[in-house]
Structures are given as C-alpha cells and as structure tokens.
Write an enzyme that holds these catalytic residues in place. Sequence first.
Site, PDB file in Angstrom:
ATOM      1  N   ILE A  97       0.868  -1.165   0.000  1.00 37.81           N
ATOM      2  CA  ILE A  97       0.000   0.000   0.000  1.00 37.81           C
ATOM      3  C   ILE A  97       0.914   1.226   0.000  1.00 37.81           C
ATOM      4  CG2 ILE A  97      -2.002  -1.075   1.084  1.00 37.81           C
ATOM      5  CD1 ILE A  97      -1.185   0.006   3.732  1.00 37.81           C
ATOM      6  N   ASP A  98       0.398   2.322  -0.492  1.00 39.12           N
ATOM      7  CA  ASP A  98       1.220   3.511  -0.663  1.00 39.12           C
ATOM      8  C   ASP A  98       1.706   4.071   0.678  1.00 39.12           C
ATOM      9  OD1 ASP A  98       0.710   3.342  -3.397  1.00 39.12           O
ATOM     10  OD2 ASP A  98      -1.079   4.585  -3.233  1.00 39.12           O
ATOM     11  N   LYS A  99       2.765   4.855   0.612  1.00 37.45           N
ATOM     12  CA  LYS A  99       3.343   5.473   1.803  1.00 37.45           C
ATOM     13  C   LYS A  99       2.290   6.177   2.653  1.00 37.45           C
ATOM     14  CE  LYS A  99       6.278   9.356   3.164  1.00 37.45           C
ATOM     15  NZ  LYS A  99       7.079  10.510   2.695  1.00 37.45           N
ATOM     16  N   ARG A 127      -6.904   5.257  -6.033  1.00 36.70           N
ATOM     17  CA  ARG A 127      -6.679   6.688  -6.240  1.00 36.70           C
ATOM     18  C   ARG A 127      -6.944   7.074  -7.695  1.00 36.70           C
ATOM     19  NH1 ARG A 127      -0.757   7.385  -3.917  1.00 36.70           N
ATOM     20  NH2 ARG A 127      -1.155   9.592  -4.382  1.00 36.70           N
TER      21      ARG A 127
END
Length: 307
Positions: free
Chosen positions: A133-135, A233
Amino acid sequence: MQTHEFTVTETARLDKLVAETVTTISRSQAKGAIEAGQITVDGQPAKPKDKPAVGATIHIELPAPQPLDVTPENIPLDIVYEDDDVIVVNKPQGMVVHPAPGHPNHTLVNALLYHSPLSSINGTLRPGIVHRIDKDTSGLLMVAKNDHAHQSLSAQLQAKTNLREYVAIVHGNFKEEEGVIRAPLGRAPKDRKKQAVVADGRPAVTHFRVLERYGNYTLVSCRLETGRTHQIRVHMAYINHPVAGDPLYGPKKTLKGEGQFLHARELGFVHPTTGEQLDFTAPVPPHFMAVVNKLRHEAGLPVDKVI
C-alpha cells in the site's frame, strides 16, 4: 532457482501475461527474463512482444534471490496477527513499505526484519512483501514469513480470492449508492511517476459503495478485485471523485492532512498451512476519524458512529 509454469488462457503480450500471472514479477522484470532466455513458450525462446496462443505453456526459471542486505531496524510495529507463516500488520500513514531510491531505510521491511525472518522470494529489497500500500495510505498488509506462505498468498491474489477493502473520503457527492469501475491501468504517458487509465493497461476492477454523504465529500468503501499500483486513487479520480488529500491525483483545494484519506480497513485470506479463512479489521486512524467527525458535524450527522 525459482520455477513457475502456467497455461495461457487469453491472448496478450508475453511480458504482460507473465507479470499478470506471477504476481512476484513486475512487467519490466518479465521483459528482462524473457530477453535473458529464462522464460520459454512451449519450450522455445520468445520475445517480450510475442503473443502466445491460448493453451501454450509458459515456463519460467529465475535465478535464486540474492541474500538480504536490508538493515533490520528496531521500529515499533502494530501487529494484528502473527504465526509461523504470516504476519498481518497495520501500517501507519507516512511509512514506506520497502526500501527504494530515496527511501533506503526506516521502512516497514526494515522493521519487519528486526522482528522476524521473512520469505526470500522477492529478493533483497522486498522480503516477505506479498502486496503493498502507498506510503500515505494506512492499514492492513499480509506479510509472508517463509516462501511456502508467500507462494500461497500470491496465488490467492492472482486468483482474486482475497478480501481487500478500503475506506476513503472522496470529493463530491455520488449519484449512485454503489458501482463497479472497470478501467485498465498503466503508466501515464506524460508523467512516468503517475498511473492512468490507458487502453493497453493491465485490467483493473474496483467495487465501491457509499457509506456516508457530507455534501461536498463522500465516505466510500472500495473493494479491490485487482491490485494495481495506485488503483483506488486513479479509479476514483477517473470517475471525478478523487480521494481527498491526494497530492498526485486530487485537486489542490482539499481536506487538510498528511496525504490521501485512504485506509486499508479489512483484509481476508486463506491460511497457507491450515486452510482456515482469516479475516481482520483495523479501525481508521485518529486523524482520519477526526476529519470524518468534523464532516459529520457540518452535515448534521451523528458523530459517534464507528466506521
């Protein structure tokens, strides 16, 4: 040596087929392996752009991963579940999952290696990491502690049998209560740091459901059928409901925060050894909950409901 083999079920470029079927191999890695002669079609050498016929057998032989060289770091972890095969961790917003250019340390992988041995399938920089998962996205990740577990969890991702459900605050008010976004994703033609909906992209499917409406913003649940980079997103922006706080795909005028308001709330998978179905939930972090309650208050909604 790592060996994989599968039968072609749909016509597409060979490098694309390999990357979509063997989830531990990226498309660029697949291209390099094909050019190095490590991937064959019905026993014959091939090119990345070749389109094998349905029914063809793809055989992959990759070199064994190099020894790990990432430094373990004593960083606190929010471990939701752990046994001899898997770890389920609740990643905080702001933490990078694995080392990469610009982020050589202080990542989730550095913390995990201090805590436990991990699988070696993904090589030196992504040991144990089955999905990411993204930062600036918070929430649940499953991590493999050995290669057997890694192969099992990766196969489940490929078969789309995992439960991966997120909650997000997005811009605008939906006309519908729920829906499905089917839009292929790939590198954005004009910005290689971004993903975009592109005709020749990899298949991507997101199921969404409205949870609460706040007028200019909406709280939604997003369930992943596929797991492409930045999928939620990009898909939300594609239907004109970008995730609030998203600095890459959203508007400048948005909710104040430290990045996108996106949280991996639920995670489910079949245990690699016992075969038991495991399901986990992580509540949204306090900063996320505070914004939700502020939006609820402004919309005249009760503020004591748990997401």
